[in-house]
Design an enzyme around this catalytic site. Structure first.
Site, PDB file in Angstrom:
ATOM      1  CG  ASP A  10      -1.572   1.213   1.359  1.00 18.35           C
ATOM      2  OD1 ASP A  10      -2.318   1.279   0.487  1.00 18.35           O
ATOM      3  OD2 ASP A  10      -1.742   1.750   2.837  1.00 18.35           O
ATOM      4  CG  ASP A  12      -2.585   7.906   2.263  1.00 16.80           C
ATOM      5  OD1 ASP A  12      -1.509   8.087   3.117  1.00 16.80           O
ATOM      6  OD2 ASP A  12      -3.149   8.778   2.373  1.00 16.80           O
ATOM      7  CG  ASP A 204      -2.394   1.868   6.668  1.00 15.50           C
ATOM      8  OD1 ASP A 204      -1.981   2.213   4.862  1.00 15.50           O
ATOM      9  OD2 ASP A 204      -3.344   3.034   7.088  1.00 15.50           O
TER      10      ASP A 204
HETATM   11 MG    MG Z   1      -3.358   3.128   3.666  1.00 20.86          MG
END
Ligand code: MG
Length: 263
Positions: A10, A12, A204
């Site tokens: 991922d 961000d 996350d």
């Molecule tokens: Mg993220």
């Protein structure tokens, strides 16, 4: 010798810092992947246009996955082969706009925004916001209604064959595609080339969990804005540092451990 590793990540709040989008804290591990020739597959809610900028910065020439698993792009010679794993966006927008009309849901989607507003909401430049708005497969939206309405919206989307997942900043509506299905698709792609890849996946948020679930090694990177999502996996680690620093920590230690185990 190391196994045939592929890192899928991922962006961000994982490889990129949540606040300033910097990946500098991850440089040592990025360098290590380059030296070892391990592919780095970016897998995020970003669009093709946004991904191309980041791939250029990171000097990457590996496949990448866009819009939460709805599209897979594989470099073939000088061009990119595009695999559409989801519903097209015009169709999807008409479904969610009809639902808004019928149930009075309050949200602002990228389709409703001007680039200046998106820039304000995200801290992106206006040019960056324009790239983020060039979506081919999915819609991102900022939810402005109650949790009960959100639940109803989720149910109605499911009935229409769409799913709603929470990303770093926005909710994302997509067809049955998710980040994990895209990685499974990529695994088959490599297998057809005679490879038996082992994936290290890092994320996350809730929308990263399907990708972590199909990987051999899963990493939850600590977010500065929320707790770790609930998740179980036989080879899971959670970083103690945030974003790119956590990314660097996890990739470095995994590579070292895998190297020791293979000696
Ligand atoms: Mg993220």
């Amino acid at each position: 010798m190391l196994p045939d590793l592929i890192v899928v990540t991922d962006l961000d709040a994982t490889l990129l810092d949540h606040f300033d989008y910097s990946y500098s804290a991850a440089e040592p591990a990025l360098q290590k992947l380059k030296v070892l020739g391990i592919p780095l597959v970016l897998n995020s809610s970003k669009t093709i246009a946004e991904m191309q900028e980041i791939r250029h910065l990171l000097k990457l020439d590996d496949p990448f996955i866009v819009e939460n698993g709805a599209g897979l792009l594989v470099p073939e010679g000088a061009s990119l082969k595009e695999y559409n794993l989801g519903m097209n966006r015009a169709e999807l927008l008409s479904v969610i706009h009809d639902l808004r009309q019928t149930h009075g849901f309050k949200f602002t989607g990228f389709a409703d925004m001007q680039p200046a507003l998106l820039a304000e909401l995200t801290g992106l430049s206006e040019a960056g916001a324009k790239l983020a708005m060039q979506r081919n497969f999915t819609e991102a939206l900022s939810w402005e209604d109650s949790d009960a309405q959100l639940q109803l919206f989720r149910e109605k989307l499911q009935q229409a064959g769409l799913s709603l997942v929470r990303g770093g900043r926005f909710f994302h509506v997509s067809s049955a595609a998710d980040k994990g299905k895209a990685v499974s698709f990529l695994r088959q792609y490599y297998q057809r080339e005679g490879r038996t890849p082992r994936f290290i996946a890092l994320g996350d948020s809730e929308n990263d969990l399907p990708m972590l679930a199909v990987a051999e090694y899963a990493v939850l990177v600590k977010s500065p804005v929320r707790d770790f999502p609930d998740f179980e996996h036989p080879a899971l680690r959670r970083t103690s540092e945030y974003g790119p620093a956590g990314w660097n920590q996890a990739v470095t230690s995994l590579l070292n451990e895998l190297k020791e185990n293979s000696e």
